[in-house]
Write an enzyme that holds these catalytic residues in place. Structure first.
Site, PDB file in Angstrom:
ATOM      1  N   ASN A 100      28.947  -7.951 -19.051  1.00 24.72           N
ATOM      2  CA  ASN A 100      29.941  -6.897 -18.902  1.00 24.72           C
ATOM      3  C   ASN A 100      29.708  -5.872 -20.001  1.00 24.72           C
ATOM      4  OD1 ASN A 100      32.661  -5.618 -19.729  1.00 24.72           O
ATOM      5  ND2 ASN A 100      33.075  -6.423 -17.678  1.00 24.72           N
ATOM      6  N   CYS A 131      38.132   0.368 -19.239  1.00 25.01           N
ATOM      7  CA  CYS A 131      38.930  -0.288 -20.276  1.00 25.01           C
ATOM      8  C   CYS A 131      40.052   0.640 -20.726  1.00 25.01           C
ATOM      9  CB  CYS A 131      38.083  -0.688 -21.476  1.00 25.01           C
ATOM     10  SG  CYS A 131      39.091  -1.496 -22.744  1.00 25.01           S
ATOM     11  N   LYS A 166      32.861  -1.604 -12.673  1.00 27.24           N
ATOM     12  CA  LYS A 166      34.236  -2.121 -12.712  1.00 27.24           C
ATOM     13  C   LYS A 166      35.217  -0.962 -12.807  1.00 27.24           C
ATOM     14  CE  LYS A 166      37.203  -5.596 -14.862  1.00 27.24           C
ATOM     15  NZ  LYS A 166      37.256  -6.745 -15.779  1.00 27.24           N
ATOM     16  N   ASN A 193      40.526  -3.478 -12.823  1.00 26.92           N
ATOM     17  CA  ASN A 193      40.795  -3.745 -14.223  1.00 26.92           C
ATOM     18  C   ASN A 193      42.323  -3.763 -14.406  1.00 26.92           C
ATOM     19  OD1 ASN A 193      40.630  -3.887 -17.101  1.00 26.92           O
ATOM     20  ND2 ASN A 193      38.683  -2.802 -17.031  1.00 26.92           N
ATOM     21  N   GLY A 218      47.746 -10.469 -14.894  1.00 30.64           N
ATOM     22  CA  GLY A 218      48.521 -11.646 -14.514  1.00 30.64           C
ATOM     23  C   GLY A 218      48.982 -11.553 -13.071  1.00 30.64           C
ATOM     24  N   GLY A 244      42.229  -9.572 -10.377  1.00 33.17           N
ATOM     25  CA  GLY A 244      43.576  -9.056 -10.601  1.00 33.17           C
ATOM     26  C   GLY A 244      44.635 -10.065 -10.193  1.00 33.17           C
ATOM     27  N   GLY A 245      45.120 -10.823 -11.156  1.00 31.17           N
ATOM     28  CA  GLY A 245      46.257 -11.710 -10.907  1.00 31.17           C
ATOM     29  C   GLY A 245      45.964 -12.996 -10.160  1.00 31.17           C
TER      30      GLY A 245
END
Lengths: 303, 243
Positions: A100, A131, A166, A193, A218, A244-245
């Site tokens: 990454n 990010c 990403k 992200n 989460g 994602g989650g």
């Protein structure tokens, strides 16, 4: 016997489960808990050219069904990642890993991708243009289709490894950016992200996180990820790594139905260190329950 | 690190907002005093890291202060099971103590001193403990430390029990010690660091994500590079700390 294997950008994975970058370090520490060779692959800690400490503390805040982090790409820098971290990973992981790559300029992205692309243990390059926790670079490349395409083109020119971009969910139209990356030659996409978030302490009346804002992850963001993967799948032909989650085997199947070829597990690793192992062990029975003989058959099945 | 289920054997209030909980289960991953455990609570996303006060081959005793939603939930528990990660953190190095170690705890920094005190006394050391609190109603475990055989000084900020002032005021009364161990709020740790005359070990608190070294949420800079409070700490040597 259910076939869990998937083909991700030309690489065969035994199963679609991949710990997400930033939640699994460089993998070897989880090998104290279980044999990490059961994983499909591992997305390694985001790597920049220079070593980074990251942001001041506190850089973690808890929320309902999730957390905010503002770690800010702490990592030992690309040279040490190659000379120290990846050799440690090699001791306990015999599959191809995903590098990454973070960056603050086009030149830095290119430099890091070229270096990491030369490492035999790396199967895929995942370029983080999303990010939320670094001020220059980072997400600013991921919120503009032209910039995203430019990073993609430059990176593709310096490595033969499959390049996944990403993407950030903190945009008006993720589909436009996804298409721009595909047109610029991306081999695949990773989405999503973290979502930009904030938490305020009622006692101090101040943000909990030193940098005030951070990336929210989460189970709470799972439906957002599903929607974005679904939309992007409609618009592009290249494979998607969904993230994602994700916290359960059911989540994995749902994300693949939305259009993910492989599924990354992020924040759940931090609260349930065995979550990837548990998901991999639960998938065969769950596939039988939903009459899935070959897991890759369901990719995009909801469309 | 080990993940397993523990039975709550007891859970009782022992001082203002302070509770002692005894847990029964697999303690085999606890190997040193000063380590911590990370407790999963229903409805809360992150686990709650709590220092180990004492342990044997079947039980763990923790002492916690009600400061937020998680510890509030814990204080109301009466039996049942808890999903816990054990054996986290590096813990104290008891080999370094010398013959007359000094242990300094402040508030909920006192509990990790307890098993440390027990181990040092078992090893024949002459242990002195300083316990700092805000006020008399916050004081706990004084007699428990005395029963182990330690010489105990209590300080309270308001002077309602023991020496009036801070733990550093009590440190002035200790003539000689060979090494120190301390845990408490960061301003206290800095005070102890400045007042200390020997080498020693300091246990830090931090807002953690995972508690086992994966997320980099609780990193700090030391003279020997970046360290994670949860995994490379919580105990740091005096000589490596950058304030």
């Amino acid at each position: 016997m259910v076939d869990l294997s998937v083909n991700l950008g030309g690489i065969r994975l035994d199963n679609p489960i991949i710990p997400a970058s930033g939640t699994y370090g460089f993998g070897y520490e989880f090998s104290e808990l279980y044999d990490i060779n059961i994983l499909g692959s591992i997305s390694l800690k985001g790597t920049t050219k220079e070593p980074r400490f990251g942001n001041p503390l506190p850089r973690i805040a808890e929320c309902r069904e999730g957390m905010i982090n503002s770690v800010g790409l702490q990592n030992p820098g690309v040279e040490k990642v190659i000379s120290e971290e990846i050799p440690k990973l090699r001791q306990c992981f015999n599959k191809k890993a995903i590098a990454n790559v973070g960056g603050f300029s086009l030149d830095e992205y290119t430099y890091n991708c070229e270096k990491l692309g030369e490492v035999p243990e790396i199967g895929i390059i995942e370029v983080n243009i999303s990010c939320p926790n670094v001020h220059a670079g980072g997400m600013s490349f991921g919120t503009d289709a032209k910039n995203a395409a430019e990073v993609t083109r430059r990176v593709k020119a310096v490595t033969n490894k499959p390049v996944f971009i990403k993407l950030s969910p903190n945009v008006t139209d993720i589909v436009e950016i996804a298409k721009a990356c595909e047109d610029a030659g991306a081999d695949g996409l990773t989405l999503i992200n973290t979502l930009m978030g904030m938490k305020i302490d009622l006692k101090t009346r101040k943000p909990v996180i030193f940098n005030k804002k951070g990336g929210f992850s989460g189970p709470a963001i799972f439906p957002v990820a599903i929607r974005m993967i679904y939309d992007v799948y409609e618009a592009v032909k290249i494979p998607i790594m969904g993230v994602g989650g994700v916290a359960t085997a059911e989540n994995v199947i749902e994300m693949m139905l939305a259009g993910a070829t492989a599924v990354q597990v992020g924040a759940a690793n931090l609260t349930e260190p065995y979550v990837c192992k548990n998901i991999i062990e639960e998938l065969p029975a769950l596939c039988e329950k939903y009459k899935i003989e070959k897991l890759s058959d369901i990719i995009g099945g909801a469309h | 690190m080990k993940q397993s289920l523990f039975d709550i054997v007891s859970n009782k209030k022992i001082a203002r907002d302070i509770y002692e909980m005894v847990l029964y289960g697999d303690t085999s991953d606890l190997v040193r005093p000063g380590q911590f455990i990370n407790i999963k609570l229903d409805g809360l996303f992150l686990r709650r890291p709590i220092s180990v006060c004492d342990y044997d081959d079947k039980t763990i005793t923790i002492i916690y202060k009600v400061v937020g939603e998680g510890t509030e939930k814990m204080s109301k528990m009466d039996g049942g099971k808890l999903d816990i990660l054990t054996g986290l953190g590096n813990g104290f190095d008891i080999e370094k103590s010398g013959d007359k170690p000094l242990l300094i705890g402040g508030g909920v920094g006192v509990p990790p001193m307890f098993n440390l005190c027990r181990k040092l006394i078992e090893n024949g050391k002459d242990v002195t403990v300083i316990m700092g609190f805000m006020s008399q109603e916050d004081v706990f475990y004084k007699t428990e430390f005395e029963k182990l055989g330690a010489k105990v000084y209590v300080t309270t900020n308001d002077g309602t029990e023991g020496i009036k002032g801070f733990v550093t005021d009590a440190m002035k009364e200790i003539e000689a010690y060979t090494y120190f161990y301390t845990c408490g709020p960061e301003p206290m740790l800095k005070g102890v660091y400045d007042a200390s005359k020997t080498s020693g070990e300091l246990s830090f608190e931090a807002r953690m994500g995972c508690g086992f070294g994966a997320c980099m949420g609780c990193s700090c800079e030391t003279k020997y590079g970046n360290k994670r409070i949860c995994k490379d700490g919580p105990v740091l040597k005096k000589e490596e700390i950058i304030w």
